[in-house]
Design a protein around this motif. Structure first.
Motif, PDB file in Angstrom:
ATOM      1  N   CYS A 148      22.428  15.109  47.674  1.00  0.00           N
ATOM      2  CA  CYS A 148      21.786  16.320  48.178  1.00  0.00           C
ATOM      3  C   CYS A 148      22.726  17.018  49.162  1.00  0.00           C
ATOM      4  CB  CYS A 148      20.468  16.004  48.885  1.00  0.00           C
ATOM      5  SG  CYS A 148      19.200  15.248  47.823  1.00  0.00           S
ATOM      6  N   ILE A 149      22.681  18.347  49.144  1.00  0.00           N
ATOM      7  CA  ILE A 149      23.381  19.145  50.152  1.00  0.00           C
ATOM      8  C   ILE A 149      22.447  20.264  50.616  1.00  0.00           C
ATOM      9  CG2 ILE A 149      25.635  18.693  49.104  1.00  0.00           C
ATOM     10  CD1 ILE A 149      25.651  21.687  48.278  1.00  0.00           C
ATOM     11  N   TYR A 150      22.651  20.691  51.846  1.00  0.00           N
ATOM     12  CA  TYR A 150      21.962  21.858  52.390  1.00  0.00           C
ATOM     13  C   TYR A 150      23.036  22.716  53.055  1.00  0.00           C
ATOM     14  CZ  TYR A 150      18.449  24.743  54.677  1.00  0.00           C
ATOM     15  OH  TYR A 150      17.662  25.797  55.077  1.00  0.00           O
ATOM     16  N   GLY A 151      23.331  23.863  52.433  1.00  0.00           N
ATOM     17  CA  GLY A 151      24.388  24.732  52.933  1.00  0.00           C
ATOM     18  C   GLY A 151      23.824  26.022  53.497  1.00  0.00           C
ATOM     19  N   TRP A 152      24.561  26.626  54.409  1.00  0.00           N
ATOM     20  CA  TRP A 152      24.141  27.896  55.001  1.00  0.00           C
ATOM     21  C   TRP A 152      25.377  28.732  55.319  1.00  0.00           C
ATOM     22  CZ3 TRP A 152      23.575  23.109  57.318  1.00  0.00           C
ATOM     23  CH2 TRP A 152      24.341  22.870  58.453  1.00  0.00           C
ATOM     24  N   GLN A 153      25.176  30.047  55.243  1.00  0.00           N
ATOM     25  CA  GLN A 153      26.251  30.998  55.517  1.00  0.00           C
ATOM     26  C   GLN A 153      25.656  32.284  56.079  1.00  0.00           C
ATOM     27  OE1 GLN A 153      28.771  32.050  52.185  1.00  0.00           O
ATOM     28  NE2 GLN A 153      30.408  32.734  53.545  1.00  0.00           N
ATOM     29  N   GLN A 154      26.312  32.809  57.071  1.00  0.00           N
ATOM     30  CA  GLN A 154      25.914  34.063  57.709  1.00  0.00           C
ATOM     31  C   GLN A 154      27.045  35.066  57.571  1.00  0.00           C
ATOM     32  OE1 GLN A 154      23.391  34.535  61.521  1.00  0.00           O
ATOM     33  NE2 GLN A 154      25.500  34.556  62.230  1.00  0.00           N
ATOM     34  N   ILE A 155      26.764  36.165  56.886  1.00  0.00           N
ATOM     35  CA  ILE A 155      27.771  37.193  56.625  1.00  0.00           C
ATOM     36  C   ILE A 155      27.504  38.357  57.574  1.00  0.00           C
ATOM     37  CG2 ILE A 155      28.766  38.686  54.860  1.00  0.00           C
ATOM     38  CD1 ILE A 155      27.611  36.761  52.770  1.00  0.00           C
ATOM     39  N   ARG A 156      28.423  38.544  58.473  1.00  0.00           N
ATOM     40  CA  ARG A 156      28.265  39.582  59.498  1.00  0.00           C
ATOM     41  C   ARG A 156      29.646  39.973  59.998  1.00  0.00           C
ATOM     42  NH1 ARG A 156      27.215  39.304  65.267  1.00  0.00           N
ATOM     43  NH2 ARG A 156      25.995  41.129  65.961  1.00  0.00           N
ATOM     44  N   SER A 157      29.844  41.238  60.217  1.00  0.00           N
ATOM     45  CA  SER A 157      31.145  41.705  60.687  1.00  0.00           C
ATOM     46  C   SER A 157      31.391  41.248  62.111  1.00  0.00           C
ATOM     47  CB  SER A 157      31.212  43.237  60.616  1.00  0.00           C
ATOM     48  OG  SER A 157      30.215  43.816  61.449  1.00  0.00           O
ATOM     49  N   SER A 158      32.643  41.209  62.483  1.00  0.00           N
ATOM     50  CA  SER A 158      33.004  40.767  63.827  1.00  0.00           C
ATOM     51  C   SER A 158      32.581  41.804  64.875  1.00  0.00           C
ATOM     52  CB  SER A 158      34.513  40.524  63.910  1.00  0.00           C
ATOM     53  OG  SER A 158      35.217  41.729  63.657  1.00  0.00           O
ATOM     54  N   ARG A 159      32.511  41.352  66.105  1.00  0.00           N
ATOM     55  CA  ARG A 159      32.141  42.277  67.183  1.00  0.00           C
ATOM     56  C   ARG A 159      33.181  43.378  67.366  1.00  0.00           C
ATOM     57  NH1 ARG A 159      27.966  40.583  70.378  1.00  0.00           N
ATOM     58  NH2 ARG A 159      27.252  38.422  70.036  1.00  0.00           N
ATOM     59  N   GLN A 172      22.124  36.521  55.314  1.00  0.00           N
ATOM     60  CA  GLN A 172      22.046  35.079  55.524  1.00  0.00           C
ATOM     61  C   GLN A 172      21.685  34.405  54.200  1.00  0.00           C
ATOM     62  OE1 GLN A 172      19.252  34.485  58.728  1.00  0.00           O
ATOM     63  NE2 GLN A 172      20.761  34.972  60.309  1.00  0.00           N
ATOM     64  N   VAL A 173      22.414  33.344  53.868  1.00  0.00           N
ATOM     65  CA  VAL A 173      22.218  32.609  52.619  1.00  0.00           C
ATOM     66  C   VAL A 173      22.015  31.137  52.956  1.00  0.00           C
ATOM     67  CG1 VAL A 173      23.199  31.992  50.381  1.00  0.00           C
ATOM     68  CG2 VAL A 173      23.639  34.255  51.360  1.00  0.00           C
ATOM     69  N   LYS A 174      21.018  30.524  52.329  1.00  0.00           N
ATOM     70  CA  LYS A 174      20.745  29.098  52.491  1.00  0.00           C
ATOM     71  C   LYS A 174      20.583  28.476  51.106  1.00  0.00           C
ATOM     72  CE  LYS A 174      18.246  30.077  56.780  1.00  0.00           C
ATOM     73  NZ  LYS A 174      16.934  29.998  57.471  1.00  0.00           N
ATOM     74  N   LEU A 175      21.064  27.243  50.970  1.00  0.00           N
ATOM     75  CA  LEU A 175      21.027  26.541  49.680  1.00  0.00           C
ATOM     76  C   LEU A 175      20.536  25.121  49.894  1.00  0.00           C
ATOM     77  CD1 LEU A 175      21.788  26.247  46.612  1.00  0.00           C
ATOM     78  CD2 LEU A 175      24.036  25.503  47.419  1.00  0.00           C
ATOM     79  N   ARG A 176      19.566  24.725  49.089  1.00  0.00           N
ATOM     80  CA  ARG A 176      19.101  23.334  49.036  1.00  0.00           C
ATOM     81  C   ARG A 176      19.287  22.866  47.606  1.00  0.00           C
ATOM     82  NH1 ARG A 176      15.368  19.707  46.270  1.00  0.00           N
ATOM     83  NH2 ARG A 176      14.366  18.355  47.800  1.00  0.00           N
ATOM     84  N   LEU A 177      20.053  21.791  47.423  1.00  0.00           N
ATOM     85  CA  LEU A 177      20.390  21.343  46.074  1.00  0.00           C
ATOM     86  C   LEU A 177      20.469  19.825  46.048  1.00  0.00           C
ATOM     87  CD1 LEU A 177      20.952  22.786  43.409  1.00  0.00           C
ATOM     88  CD2 LEU A 177      23.387  22.647  43.911  1.00  0.00           C
ATOM     89  N   CYS A 178      19.682  19.210  45.173  1.00  0.00           N
ATOM     90  CA  CYS A 178      19.710  17.763  44.930  1.00  0.00           C
ATOM     91  C   CYS A 178      19.849  17.526  43.438  1.00  0.00           C
ATOM     92  CB  CYS A 178      18.436  17.078  45.439  1.00  0.00           C
ATOM     93  SG  CYS A 178      18.249  17.063  47.236  1.00  0.00           S
TER      94      CYS A 178
END
Length: 333
Positions: A148-159, A172-178
Protein backbone atom coordinates in the motif's frame (compact mmCIF):
# COMPACT_ATOMS: atom_id res chain seq x y z
CA UNK A 1 -64.95 55.96 0.04
CA UNK A 2 -61.79 56.37 -1.99
CA UNK A 3 -59.72 55.22 0.98
CA UNK A 4 -61.80 52.08 1.29
CA UNK A 5 -61.37 51.26 -2.40
CA UNK A 6 -57.60 51.72 -2.13
CA UNK A 7 -57.39 49.28 0.77
CA UNK A 8 -59.37 46.69 -1.20
CA UNK A 9 -57.06 46.97 -4.20
CA UNK A 10 -53.94 46.50 -2.03
CA UNK A 11 -55.43 43.43 -0.36
CA UNK A 12 -56.27 41.78 -3.72
CA UNK A 13 -52.75 42.47 -5.01
CA UNK A 14 -51.23 40.84 -1.91
CA UNK A 15 -53.35 37.72 -2.35
CA UNK A 16 -52.36 37.43 -6.01
CA UNK A 17 -48.68 37.83 -5.12
CA UNK A 18 -48.93 35.08 -2.52
CA UNK A 19 -50.49 32.67 -5.00
CA UNK A 20 -47.79 33.31 -7.56
CA UNK A 21 -44.94 32.47 -5.13
CA UNK A 22 -46.36 29.08 -4.14
CA UNK A 23 -46.37 27.79 -7.72
CA UNK A 24 -42.58 28.04 -8.33
CA UNK A 25 -40.32 25.39 -10.01
CA UNK A 26 -38.62 22.50 -8.17
CA UNK A 27 -34.97 23.06 -7.32
CA UNK A 28 -32.49 20.30 -6.45
CA UNK A 29 -29.99 21.23 -3.74
CA UNK A 30 -26.37 21.29 -4.85
CA UNK A 31 -24.07 18.54 -3.58
CA UNK A 32 -21.86 15.67 -4.70
CA UNK A 33 -22.73 14.45 -8.16
CA UNK A 34 -21.63 11.37 -10.12
CA UNK A 35 -20.19 12.26 -13.50
CA UNK A 36 -18.71 10.36 -16.43
CA UNK A 37 -15.12 9.16 -16.23
CA UNK A 38 -14.25 11.24 -19.29
CA UNK A 39 -14.90 14.42 -17.26
CA UNK A 40 -12.31 13.60 -14.61
CA UNK A 41 -9.88 16.44 -13.93
CA UNK A 42 -7.00 14.01 -13.36
CA UNK A 43 -6.18 10.78 -15.20
CA UNK A 44 -4.13 7.76 -14.03
CA UNK A 45 -1.12 6.81 -16.16
CA UNK A 46 -1.34 4.44 -19.14
CA UNK A 47 -1.83 0.89 -17.94
CA UNK A 48 -4.06 1.76 -15.00
CA UNK A 49 -5.38 1.52 -12.47
CA UNK A 50 -8.70 1.96 -14.22
CA UNK A 51 -11.36 4.45 -13.09
CA UNK A 52 -14.50 2.88 -11.61
CA UNK A 53 -16.49 6.05 -10.87
CA UNK A 54 -16.08 9.81 -10.40
CA UNK A 55 -17.90 11.95 -7.80
CA UNK A 56 -17.67 15.73 -8.15
CA UNK A 57 -18.44 18.45 -5.62
CA UNK A 58 -18.51 22.09 -6.69
CA UNK A 59 -17.49 24.68 -4.12
CA UNK A 60 -17.68 28.43 -3.99
CA UNK A 61 -13.94 28.67 -4.63
CA UNK A 62 -13.19 25.54 -6.65
CA UNK A 63 -14.03 21.96 -7.52
CA UNK A 64 -13.30 18.62 -5.79
CA UNK A 65 -13.33 15.21 -7.43
CA UNK A 66 -12.89 11.71 -6.02
CA UNK A 67 -11.93 9.00 -8.50
CA UNK A 68 -12.64 5.46 -7.31
CA UNK A 69 -9.97 3.16 -8.77
CA UNK A 70 -9.89 -0.57 -9.42
CA UNK A 71 -8.97 -2.44 -6.24
CA UNK A 72 -7.36 -5.88 -6.00
CA UNK A 73 -6.42 -6.16 -2.34
CA UNK A 74 -7.54 -7.73 0.92
CA UNK A 75 -6.95 -4.45 2.81
CA UNK A 76 -10.27 -2.82 3.76
CA UNK A 77 -11.15 0.27 1.77
CA UNK A 78 -11.31 1.48 -1.82
CA UNK A 79 -8.42 2.72 -3.90
CA UNK A 80 -8.96 6.35 -4.86
CA UNK A 81 -7.43 9.50 -6.27
CA UNK A 82 -8.62 12.88 -5.03
CA UNK A 83 -8.01 16.19 -6.78
CA UNK A 84 -8.95 19.64 -5.53
CA UNK A 85 -8.82 22.88 -7.53
CA UNK A 86 -8.80 25.95 -5.30
CA UNK A 87 -8.95 29.56 -6.36
CA UNK A 88 -11.75 29.92 -8.90
CA UNK A 89 -14.61 31.96 -7.49
CA UNK A 90 -18.29 31.64 -8.28
CA UNK A 91 -18.45 27.89 -9.07
CA UNK A 92 -21.19 27.09 -6.57
CA UNK A 93 -21.74 29.60 -3.76
CA UNK A 94 -24.52 27.48 -2.21
CA UNK A 95 -22.11 24.79 -0.93
CA UNK A 96 -19.67 27.22 0.64
CA UNK A 97 -15.93 27.52 0.08
CA UNK A 98 -13.27 24.92 0.75
CA UNK A 99 -10.47 25.75 3.15
CA UNK A 100 -7.39 27.12 1.45
CA UNK A 101 -4.99 25.11 3.60
CA UNK A 102 -1.49 23.91 2.83
CA UNK A 103 -0.37 20.33 3.43
CA UNK A 104 1.20 19.55 6.79
CA UNK A 105 3.26 16.54 7.85
CA UNK A 106 0.98 15.75 10.78
CA UNK A 107 -2.17 15.99 8.72
CA UNK A 108 -0.83 13.80 5.91
CA UNK A 109 0.39 11.13 8.32
CA UNK A 110 -3.02 11.06 9.98
CA UNK A 111 -4.77 10.71 6.61
CA UNK A 112 -2.41 7.93 5.52
CA UNK A 113 -3.19 5.81 8.60
CA UNK A 114 -6.92 6.48 8.29
CA UNK A 115 -7.05 5.58 4.58
CA UNK A 116 -5.19 2.27 5.00
CA UNK A 117 -6.53 0.67 8.22
CA UNK A 118 -4.52 -2.09 9.79
CA UNK A 119 -1.32 -1.33 7.85
CA UNK A 120 1.71 0.30 9.49
CA UNK A 121 2.58 3.15 7.12
CA UNK A 122 6.06 4.72 7.11
CA UNK A 123 6.73 8.05 5.42
CA UNK A 124 9.45 8.14 2.80
CA UNK A 125 12.13 10.75 3.52
CA UNK A 126 13.69 10.85 0.03
CA UNK A 127 13.08 13.99 -2.02
CA UNK A 128 11.01 13.03 -5.05
CA UNK A 129 9.71 15.07 -7.95
CA UNK A 130 7.52 14.41 -10.99
CA UNK A 131 6.51 16.63 -13.90
CA UNK A 132 4.40 18.88 -11.63
CA UNK A 133 6.97 19.33 -8.88
CA UNK A 134 7.86 17.74 -5.52
CA UNK A 135 5.65 15.11 -3.90
CA UNK A 136 5.84 12.68 -0.99
CA UNK A 137 4.31 9.39 0.05
CA UNK A 138 4.03 6.80 2.81
CA UNK A 139 4.12 3.05 2.24
CA UNK A 140 3.45 -0.15 4.15
CA UNK A 141 2.75 -3.85 3.83
CA UNK A 142 -0.23 -5.68 5.27
CA UNK A 143 -0.15 -8.99 7.10
CA UNK A 144 -1.56 -10.66 4.02
CA UNK A 145 1.34 -9.44 1.89
CA UNK A 146 -0.46 -6.54 0.13
CA UNK A 147 1.57 -3.42 -0.69
CA UNK A 148 0.00 0.00 0.00
CA UNK A 149 1.05 3.59 -0.63
CA UNK A 150 -0.54 6.94 0.19
CA UNK A 151 0.88 9.79 -1.87
CA UNK A 152 0.17 13.51 -1.88
CA UNK A 153 1.23 16.50 -3.96
CA UNK A 154 0.50 20.20 -3.78
CA UNK A 155 0.90 22.21 -6.98
CA UNK A 156 1.32 25.89 -6.26
CA UNK A 157 3.57 28.59 -7.63
CA UNK A 158 6.37 29.96 -5.51
CA UNK A 159 5.96 33.09 -3.44
CA UNK A 160 8.39 34.88 -5.70
CA UNK A 161 5.97 34.35 -8.62
CA UNK A 162 3.01 35.88 -6.77
CA UNK A 163 1.89 39.26 -8.03
CA UNK A 164 -1.25 41.31 -7.56
CA UNK A 165 -2.96 39.81 -10.59
CA UNK A 166 -1.68 36.24 -11.09
CA UNK A 167 -0.42 32.87 -9.76
CA UNK A 168 -2.71 32.42 -6.73
CA UNK A 169 -4.37 29.11 -7.61
CA UNK A 170 -3.55 25.73 -6.06
CA UNK A 171 -4.13 22.07 -6.97
CA UNK A 172 -3.92 19.26 -4.42
CA UNK A 173 -3.71 15.57 -5.38
CA UNK A 174 -3.95 12.57 -3.04
CA UNK A 175 -3.60 8.88 -3.93
CA UNK A 176 -4.48 5.76 -1.97
CA UNK A 177 -3.43 2.53 -3.66
CA UNK A 178 -3.19 -1.05 -2.37
CA UNK A 179 -2.49 -4.11 -4.48
CA UNK A 180 -1.88 -7.78 -3.71
CA UNK A 181 0.45 -8.43 -6.66
CA UNK A 182 2.27 -5.12 -7.23
CA UNK A 183 5.48 -3.86 -5.69
CA UNK A 184 6.06 -0.46 -4.13
CA UNK A 185 7.87 0.67 -7.28
CA UNK A 186 4.92 -0.22 -9.46
CA UNK A 187 2.47 1.61 -7.21
CA UNK A 188 4.75 4.64 -7.02
CA UNK A 189 4.72 4.83 -10.84
CA UNK A 190 1.17 6.21 -10.60
CA UNK A 191 2.49 9.32 -8.84
CA UNK A 192 4.97 9.82 -11.68
CA UNK A 193 2.63 9.10 -14.57
CA UNK A 194 -0.73 10.73 -13.77
CA UNK A 195 -1.96 13.68 -15.86
CA UNK A 196 -3.95 16.74 -14.79
CA UNK A 197 -6.53 17.59 -17.46
CA UNK A 198 -8.37 20.45 -15.69
CA UNK A 199 -7.44 24.12 -15.53
CA UNK A 200 -8.30 27.22 -13.53
CA UNK A 201 -9.67 30.14 -15.51
CA UNK A 202 -7.66 33.30 -15.62
CA UNK A 203 -4.02 34.13 -15.00
CA UNK A 204 -4.82 35.20 -11.49
CA UNK A 205 -5.48 31.57 -10.51
CA UNK A 206 -2.58 30.00 -12.40
CA UNK A 207 -1.08 27.36 -10.04
CA UNK A 208 2.04 26.63 -12.09
CA UNK A 209 3.71 30.02 -11.98
CA UNK A 210 5.60 31.60 -14.83
CA UNK A 211 6.52 29.56 -17.86
CA UNK A 212 10.09 28.33 -17.64
CA UNK A 213 12.40 29.52 -20.38
CA UNK A 214 14.70 27.42 -22.51
CA UNK A 215 17.70 25.70 -21.00
CA UNK A 216 20.63 28.17 -21.03
CA UNK A 217 23.02 25.33 -21.97
CA UNK A 218 21.41 24.87 -25.39
CA UNK A 219 23.93 25.60 -28.12
CA UNK A 220 26.85 25.81 -25.69
CA UNK A 221 30.04 23.76 -25.93
CA UNK A 222 30.85 21.18 -23.30
CA UNK A 223 27.22 20.18 -22.70
CA UNK A 224 26.43 17.07 -24.76
CA UNK A 225 22.81 16.12 -25.32
CA UNK A 226 21.98 12.43 -25.62
CA UNK A 227 18.96 10.83 -27.28
CA UNK A 228 17.71 9.52 -23.94
CA UNK A 229 17.60 11.15 -20.53
CA UNK A 230 20.75 10.62 -18.50
CA UNK A 231 22.92 9.59 -21.43
CA UNK A 232 22.32 6.07 -22.75
CA UNK A 233 20.83 4.90 -19.47
CA UNK A 234 17.38 3.46 -19.05
CA UNK A 235 15.13 5.05 -16.46
CA UNK A 236 14.65 2.91 -13.37
CA UNK A 237 11.07 4.07 -12.84
CA UNK A 238 8.43 2.49 -15.10
CA UNK A 239 5.86 4.76 -16.74
CA UNK A 240 2.84 2.54 -16.27
CA UNK A 241 1.12 0.67 -13.46
CA UNK A 242 1.17 -3.01 -14.39
CA UNK A 243 1.08 -5.50 -11.53
CA UNK A 244 2.59 -8.94 -11.94
CA UNK A 245 0.23 -11.61 -13.31
CA UNK A 246 -1.44 -13.76 -10.72
CA UNK A 247 0.24 -17.12 -10.29
CA UNK A 248 -2.03 -20.03 -11.12
CA UNK A 249 -1.36 -23.18 -9.11
CA UNK A 250 -0.76 -26.29 -11.15
CA UNK A 251 -1.77 -29.71 -9.90
CA UNK A 252 0.85 -32.32 -10.68
CA UNK A 253 -0.61 -35.79 -11.23
CA UNK A 254 1.84 -38.58 -10.75
CA UNK A 255 1.02 -41.86 -12.40
CA UNK A 256 2.10 -45.16 -10.91
CA UNK A 257 4.62 -46.88 -13.12
CA UNK A 258 4.34 -50.70 -13.15
CA UNK A 259 7.64 -52.35 -13.90
CA UNK A 260 7.23 -55.57 -15.79
CA UNK A 261 10.01 -58.22 -15.65
CA UNK A 262 11.89 -58.36 -18.88
CA UNK A 263 12.70 -61.78 -20.38
CA UNK A 264 16.31 -62.79 -20.04
CA UNK A 265 18.27 -62.17 -23.17
CA UNK A 266 19.54 -65.36 -24.80
CA UNK A 267 23.21 -65.97 -24.30
CA UNK A 268 25.15 -65.85 -27.54
CA UNK A 269 26.50 -69.21 -28.74
CA UNK A 270 30.21 -69.07 -29.25
CA UNK A 271 31.23 -71.24 -32.15
CA UNK A 272 34.74 -72.50 -32.00
CA UNK A 273 36.69 -72.33 -35.19
CA UNK A 274 38.00 -75.64 -36.49
CA UNK A 275 41.69 -76.25 -35.77
CA UNK A 276 44.13 -75.23 -38.39
CA UNK A 277 47.32 -77.18 -38.97
CA UNK A 278 48.47 -80.67 -37.85
CA UNK A 279 46.33 -82.44 -35.28
CA UNK A 280 48.10 -83.97 -32.25
CA UNK A 281 46.33 -87.17 -31.02
CA UNK A 282 45.77 -87.94 -27.39
CA UNK A 283 47.88 -90.65 -25.74
CA UNK A 284 44.91 -93.13 -25.42
CA UNK A 285 43.29 -92.25 -28.74
CA UNK A 286 44.02 -94.05 -31.98
CA UNK A 287 46.57 -92.26 -34.06
CA UNK A 288 45.34 -90.47 -37.10
CA UNK A 289 47.16 -89.19 -40.00
CA UNK A 290 48.32 -85.62 -39.68
CA UNK A 291 46.77 -83.42 -42.33
CA UNK A 292 45.96 -79.83 -42.95
CA UNK A 293 42.29 -78.90 -42.55
CA UNK A 294 41.14 -75.67 -44.05
CA UNK A 295 38.61 -73.58 -42.08
CA UNK A 296 35.05 -74.43 -43.08
CA UNK A 297 36.02 -77.53 -45.12
CA UNK A 298 34.24 -80.83 -44.36
CA UNK A 299 35.97 -83.25 -42.06
CA UNK A 300 38.06 -85.96 -43.74
CA UNK A 301 37.61 -89.61 -42.75
CA UNK A 302 40.30 -90.98 -40.48
CA UNK A 303 42.88 -93.37 -41.97
CA UNK A 304 42.81 -97.02 -40.81
CA UNK A 305 44.93 -97.84 -37.85
CA UNK A 306 48.30 -99.31 -38.63
CA UNK A 307 49.25 -102.58 -37.13
CA UNK A 308 52.44 -101.38 -35.69
CA UNK A 309 52.71 -98.24 -33.69
CA UNK A 310 54.85 -95.57 -35.18
CA UNK A 311 56.82 -94.03 -32.40
CA UNK A 312 59.02 -91.33 -33.77
CA UNK A 313 58.59 -92.89 -37.30
CA UNK A 314 60.46 -96.26 -36.43
CA UNK A 315 58.55 -99.65 -36.63
CA UNK A 316 59.76 -102.37 -34.22
CA UNK A 317 59.24 -105.95 -35.71
CA UNK A 318 58.07 -108.91 -33.70
CA UNK A 319 60.75 -111.48 -32.66
CA UNK A 320 58.88 -114.15 -34.64
CA UNK A 321 59.31 -112.20 -37.83
CA UNK A 322 63.10 -112.29 -37.99
CA UNK A 323 64.90 -114.07 -40.70
CA UNK A 324 63.04 -116.26 -43.15
CA UNK A 325 59.84 -115.91 -41.15
CA UNK A 326 59.62 -112.23 -42.11
CA UNK A 327 58.22 -113.24 -45.50
CA UNK A 328 55.23 -115.06 -44.09
CA UNK A 329 51.74 -113.61 -44.44
CA UNK A 330 51.37 -113.00 -40.68
CA UNK A 331 54.45 -110.85 -40.54
CA UNK A 332 53.34 -108.82 -43.53
CA UNK A 333 50.24 -107.47 -41.79
Amino acid sequence: MRLLNLISIVAVAGVMAGCSTTSGSVKQPSGPEAIASEKALVMPPPGGPSIVSVVETKRGNGVEQTLSLFTSSSVPGQNFMKVQFLGASGSNPDTGSAGYRMFSETGMSREAFASVPGVAMARNTTFLQNSYGPFSYASGRSRGGDTCIYGWQQIRSSRAAHTQTRNFGMIQVKLRLCDARASERQLLAVMYGYTITGTLNGEIWNPYGDVRGADPTLGQTGTPIYPDEGGYRQTSMPLGYEPAPQAVGRVTVRRAVVTRPQPAAPQPVVQQAPPVGPRVPLPDAPQQSSQMVAPGSPAQPAAPAQQSARAGGVAVPSPDCIGDAAMTAACRR
